[in-house]
Scaffold this motif. Structure first.
Motif, mmCIF file in Angstrom:
data_model
loop_
_atom_site.group_PDB
_atom_site.id
_atom_site.type_symbol
_atom_site.label_atom_id
_atom_site.label_comp_id
_atom_site.label_asym_id
_atom_site.label_seq_id
_atom_site.Cartn_x
_atom_site.Cartn_y
_atom_site.Cartn_z
ATOM 1 N N UNK A 101 0.836 -1.212 0.000
ATOM 2 C CA UNK A 101 0.000 0.000 0.000
ATOM 3 C C UNK A 101 0.868 1.258 0.000
ATOM 4 N N UNK A 102 1.937 1.262 0.792
ATOM 5 C CA UNK A 102 2.855 2.406 0.813
ATOM 6 C C UNK A 102 3.520 2.587 -0.548
ATOM 7 N N UNK A 103 3.940 1.505 -1.152
ATOM 8 C CA UNK A 103 4.560 1.536 -2.481
ATOM 9 C C UNK A 103 3.593 2.199 -3.473
ATOM 10 N N UNK A 104 2.343 1.741 -3.465
ATOM 11 C CA UNK A 104 1.360 2.273 -4.409
ATOM 12 C C UNK A 104 1.080 3.751 -4.153
ATOM 13 N N UNK A 109 1.613 9.213 -6.171
ATOM 14 C CA UNK A 109 2.058 10.594 -5.950
ATOM 15 C C UNK A 109 3.089 11.001 -7.008
ATOM 16 N N UNK A 110 4.031 10.109 -7.288
ATOM 17 C CA UNK A 110 5.051 10.400 -8.301
ATOM 18 C C UNK A 110 4.415 10.579 -9.674
ATOM 19 N N UNK A 111 3.426 9.751 -9.994
ATOM 20 C CA UNK A 111 2.751 9.848 -11.292
ATOM 21 C C UNK A 111 2.054 11.196 -11.442
ATOM 22 N N UNK A 112 1.465 11.659 -10.361
ATOM 23 C CA UNK A 112 0.792 12.965 -10.392
ATOM 24 C C UNK A 112 1.786 14.072 -10.747
ATOM 25 N N UNK A 113 2.944 14.067 -10.098
ATOM 26 C CA UNK A 113 3.960 15.088 -10.372
ATOM 27 C C UNK A 113 4.573 14.925 -11.757
ATOM 28 N N UNK A 114 4.802 13.696 -12.170
ATOM 29 C CA UNK A 114 5.377 13.465 -13.492
ATOM 30 C C UNK A 114 4.442 13.935 -14.610
ATOM 31 N N UNK A 115 3.161 13.787 -14.389
ATOM 32 C CA UNK A 115 2.201 14.204 -15.413
ATOM 33 C C UNK A 115 2.141 15.718 -15.574
ATOM 34 N N UNK A 128 5.488 4.288 -15.394
ATOM 35 C CA UNK A 128 4.777 3.516 -14.376
ATOM 36 C C UNK A 128 4.952 1.995 -14.477
ATOM 37 N N UNK A 129 5.026 1.419 -15.678
ATOM 38 C CA UNK A 129 5.207 -0.039 -15.731
ATOM 39 C C UNK A 129 6.471 -0.529 -15.008
ATOM 40 N N UNK A 130 7.482 0.325 -14.931
ATOM 41 C CA UNK A 130 8.721 -0.070 -14.259
ATOM 42 C C UNK A 130 8.619 0.038 -12.737
ATOM 43 N N UNK A 131 7.588 0.697 -12.257
ATOM 44 C CA UNK A 131 7.423 0.895 -10.821
ATOM 45 C C UNK A 131 6.344 0.002 -10.209
ATOM 46 N N UNK A 132 5.637 -0.720 -11.056
ATOM 47 C CA UNK A 132 4.547 -1.559 -10.567
ATOM 48 C C UNK A 132 5.081 -2.807 -9.880
ATOM 49 N N UNK A 133 4.347 -3.232 -8.871
ATOM 50 C CA UNK A 133 4.657 -4.482 -8.180
ATOM 51 C C UNK A 133 4.039 -5.641 -8.947
ATOM 52 N N UNK A 134 4.513 -6.861 -8.712
ATOM 53 C CA UNK A 134 3.845 -8.015 -9.318
ATOM 54 C C UNK A 134 2.358 -8.006 -8.945
#
Length: 145
Positions: A101-104, A109-115, A128-134
């Motif tokens: 949950x913390x990871x997500x 939050x990072x995606x919001x700033x990157x956008x 984002x695909x590189x940051x996703x968990x299994x």
């Protein structure tokens, strides 16, 4: 002396399952989703904490009683090994679900700033695909639905 089990709550349902197994001193988790998820966590410290939690059972088990059954008086002394393993499984599940949950939260939050700086499709397809968990869901994990 050693068993290997999957990370599944309810797997050890009977306290007497390790009766007379006083030599049981080590539990390994089946390789798979838990190890893949830990490896993909953003923070190395989270992974280290997870591996410490996974190994913690091996500090407890050597001194936990296996349990005995006294045939002459039909009395069963429930074993502490089963209870210790059951408690440990729940603890590992709680902790991995917390870190997921913390990871997500951090990824969102990072995606919001990157956008704000990059086109949305670049963020969604190339970052984002590189940051996703299994995609494995652990017991007790809240899923979107």
């Amino acid at each position: 002396e050693r068993i290997t089990i999957p990370l599944k709550d309810g797997l050890i349902a009977d306290d007497s399952i390790f009766t007379r197994c006083d030599n049981l001193k080590h539990v390994d988790l089946v390789e798979g989703p838990i190890h893949e998820t830990i490896a993909a966590l953003l923070m190395e410290e989270w992974g280290n904490d997870m591996y410490e939690e996974i190994d913690s059972i091996n500090q407890i088990l050597p001194t936990a009683p296996g349990g005995v059954y006294y045939y002459e008086i039909s009395h069963h002394d429930d074993g502490g090994k089963a209870r210790a393993i059951r408690t440990w499984i729940r603890s590992v599940l709680r902790k991995i679900n917390h870190y997921k949950a913390e990871h997500q939260r951090i990824v969102d939050e990072a995606a919001t700033y990157l956008q704000l700086a990059l086109p949305r499709d670049i963020v969604m397809k190339n970052v984002l695909p590189f940051l996703e968990l299994p995609s494995y869901t652990f017991e007790g994990e809240e899923t979107e639905g």
